[in-house]
Design an enzyme around this catalytic site. Structure first.
Site, PDB file in Angstrom:
ATOM      1  N   GLU A 182       0.829  -1.219   0.000  1.00 43.02           N
ATOM      2  CA  GLU A 182       0.000   0.000   0.000  1.00 43.02           C
ATOM      3  C   GLU A 182       0.855   1.257   0.000  1.00 43.02           C
ATOM      4  OE1 GLU A 182      -4.125  -1.611   1.885  1.00 43.02           O
ATOM      5  OE2 GLU A 182      -2.893  -0.416   3.201  1.00 43.02           O
ATOM      6  N   GLU A 374      -5.558  -8.149  -0.994  1.00 45.17           N
ATOM      7  CA  GLU A 374      -6.213  -7.952   0.307  1.00 45.17           C
ATOM      8  C   GLU A 374      -7.664  -7.580   0.068  1.00 45.17           C
ATOM      9  OE1 GLU A 374      -4.590  -5.345   3.317  1.00 45.17           O
ATOM     10  OE2 GLU A 374      -2.545  -5.833   2.702  1.00 45.17           O
TER      11      GLU A 374
HETATM   12  C1  BG6 Z   1      -4.318  -2.777   4.823  1.00 44.61           C
HETATM   13  C2  BG6 Z   1      -3.002  -3.302   5.282  1.00 44.61           C
HETATM   14  O1  BG6 Z   1      -4.240  -1.432   5.032  1.00 44.61           O
HETATM   15  O2  BG6 Z   1      -5.470  -3.114   5.495  1.00 44.61           O
HETATM   16  C3  BG6 Z   1      -3.063  -4.389   6.323  1.00 44.61           C
HETATM   17  O3  BG6 Z   1      -2.157  -3.656   4.226  1.00 44.61           O
HETATM   18  C4  BG6 Z   1      -4.234  -4.131   7.252  1.00 44.61           C
HETATM   19  O4  BG6 Z   1      -1.832  -4.407   6.971  1.00 44.61           O
HETATM   20  C5  BG6 Z   1      -5.503  -4.173   6.425  1.00 44.61           C
HETATM   21  O5  BG6 Z   1      -4.277  -4.987   8.323  1.00 44.61           O
HETATM   22  C6  BG6 Z   1      -6.794  -4.064   7.211  1.00 44.61           C
HETATM   23  O6  BG6 Z   1      -6.765  -2.964   8.062  1.00 44.61           O
HETATM   24  P1  BG6 Z   1      -7.039  -3.137   9.610  1.00 44.61           P
HETATM   25  O7  BG6 Z   1      -6.743  -1.842  10.205  1.00 44.61           O
HETATM   26  O8  BG6 Z   1      -8.463  -3.525   9.730  1.00 44.61           O
HETATM   27  O9  BG6 Z   1      -6.106  -4.193  10.058  1.00 44.61           O
END
Ligand code: BG6
Length: 476
Positions: A182, A374
């Site tokens: 990211e 993701e």
């Molecule tokens: C992304 C990241 O921003 O979102 C992860 O690459 C992160 O590291 C994921 O965990 C989800 O966000 P969060 O804050 O719910 O863990």
């Protein structure tokens, strides 16, 4: 529409990151990293945003990354569980400070190399392809303290040495690489994103965009090196994705949405095309930013990525009069509330159609294969009276997003694979909570580090296994 849109070799799997899973923060010769300094609780945000001039560890704070979910010691059992679901790919990251504990050493830490070699071999044992991020929100703290992290051009050669070591040591074990997780998040969360701590009175935009430039050059340089070391290597960039919708069809809202999208796509424009987009100069002028770019940098930037990876949790929304009072944050990007969408318990809107839109936008713009690395729903899970977790809300979320992927593929977008986030529960990056769970596998641990750390499959575990088995045809 045919139901059978996923290619035969589609890479189904899941994603985690070293800093949110491994723990063992000082074991095996590992050095402290940025994320190790980010506490749970009220001081978390100020630390993540880089608003403190110095960061130090305090006995009165709890740091979730220090033990995380203890993946460092339990990875064999965890990989076995992922293999049971039929994973074909497993995304994780290498902790830079396990390989170079301080970051500026000339020789790597052999114990760190051994750990990752064993981890990747364990994946291979089950026919799982590793997909590896070189830097997922963790810069060695020594580089922050000594050099100011990515604000300093010297970081390019430290990163080069680190990446070259990884490409050489894991040659033949890993072929899919991502440079920076990211990368656009450094604009929104500078310390957690890129190890930036601001000094009083400095032009934050200047520091952020110069740091971004250094990361972009470093990324392009190591992309070239990855290809030189092994032409089979495929290197991707990684965007925190999700298009901005205009709040209304008022032209000023549409213009703002376009500009907000550019703020994020700026990075991918460079990584995918090999040069700064034409709108960059205007952005820099408006922000009073002057970037130090050498001719050699421009040459290096021409080494573009092979594929575009991105995360997608939610779409965003913009209007011409958005400000701090009418916006909220999802994944640290500010957005107006979209009245047409429901949101998760953490206020992240749920918008599968937005995934189709985002995928089409990215492919129209770059014409390179996409990889959704993701996606998922952060939710509270409860164990019922039968000792089970029936996470239908998570299944529904994933089902609708897989359908949107199918739609986008039918639109003509090539998608290499899908690694939903946190296949095994882990520490949330934004809040540091354990209770914001994404996994198919439950981990017994709470927000303050209590619990046995035992693992337990949820209902979604069996559902996702069937999805993989049928190559995305059976989503029931
Ligand atoms: C992304 C990241 O921003 O979102 C992860 O690459 C992160 O590291 C994921 O965990 C989800 O966000 P969060 O804050 O719910 O863990």
């Amino acid at each position: 529409m045919s139901n059978n849109v996923f290619p035969k070799d589609f890479l189904w799997g899941g994603a985690i990151a070293a800093n949110q899973a491994e723990g063992a923060h000082l074991e095996g010769g590992k050095g402290l990293t940025t994320v190790d300094m980010i506490p749970y609780g009220e001081n978390r945000m100020a630390t993540k945003l880089g608003l403190l001039e110095n960061v130090t560890l305090s006995d009165s704070e709890y740091y979730p990354s220090h033990q995380a979910i203890d993946f460092y010691h339990r990875y064999k059992d965890d990989i076995a569980l992922l293999a049971q679901m039929g994973f074909k790919v497993f995304r994780t990251s290498i902790a830079w400070s396990r390989i170079f504990p301080k970051g500026d050493e000339l020789e790597p830490n052999q114990e760190g190399i051994r750990f990752y070699k064993n981890l990747f071999l364990e994946c291979k044992k089950y026919g799982i392809e590793p997909l590896v991020t070189l830097c997922h929100f963790d810069v060695p703290m020594h580089l922050v303290n000594e050099y100011g992290s990515w604000r300093n051009r010297k970081m390019i050669s430290f990163f080069e040495r680190y990446a070259k070591t990884c490409f050489t040591e894991f040659n033949g074990l890993v072929k899919y690489w991502l440079t920076f997780n990211e990368i656009n998040i450094l604009l929104h969360s500078p310390f957690s994103g890129a190890g930036i701590l601001f000094k009083k009175g400095e032009n934050k935009e200047q520091i952020k965009y110069q740091a971004a430039h250094h990361e972009l050059v470093a990324s392009a340089l190591v992309t070239r090196i990855a290809h030189e070391i092994n032409p089979q290597n495929q290197v991707g960039c990684m965007l925190a994705g999700g298009n901005f919708y205009p709040y209304s069809c008022k032209p000023e809202d549409v213009l703002t949405a376009m500009q907000k999208d550019r703020e994020n796509l700026f990075f991918i424009d460079v990584q995918s095309r090999g040069y700064y987009p034409s709108y960059a100069q205007k952005v820099f002028d408006d922000k009073n930013v002057v970037i130090d770019i050498t001719d050699e940098d421009r040459e290096i930037l021409k080494n573009t990525v092979d594929f575009i990876s991105f995360s997608y949790y939610a779409s965003r929304c913009a209007s011409a009069d958005m400000n701090d009072n009418n916006t909220s944050e999802a994944n640290v990007v500010k957005s107006i509330k979209n009245p047409h969408l429901k949101a998760s318990d953490w206020g992240w809107v749920i918008d599968p159609v937005g995934l189709r839109i985002t995928m089409n936008t990215l492919y129209d713009r770059y014409q390179k294969p996409l990889f959704l690395v993701e996606n998922g729903l952060g939710a509270i899970d409860t164990i019922d009276e039968h000792g089970e977790i029936n996470d239908d809300y998570r299944i529904n979320y994933l089902r609708e997003h897989i359908k949107a992927m199918k739609d986008a593929i039918s639109d003509g977008v090539p998608l290499m694979g899908y690694t939903p986030w946190g296949s095994i529960d882990l520490v949330a990056a934004s809040t540091g909570e354990m209770s914001k769970r994404y996994g198919f596998i439950y981990v017994d641990r709470d927000n303050l580090g209590n619990g046995t750390l035992n693992r337990m499959p949820k209902k979604s575990f069996y559902w996702y296994k069937k999805v993989i088995e049928t190559n995305g045809q059976d989503l029931k």
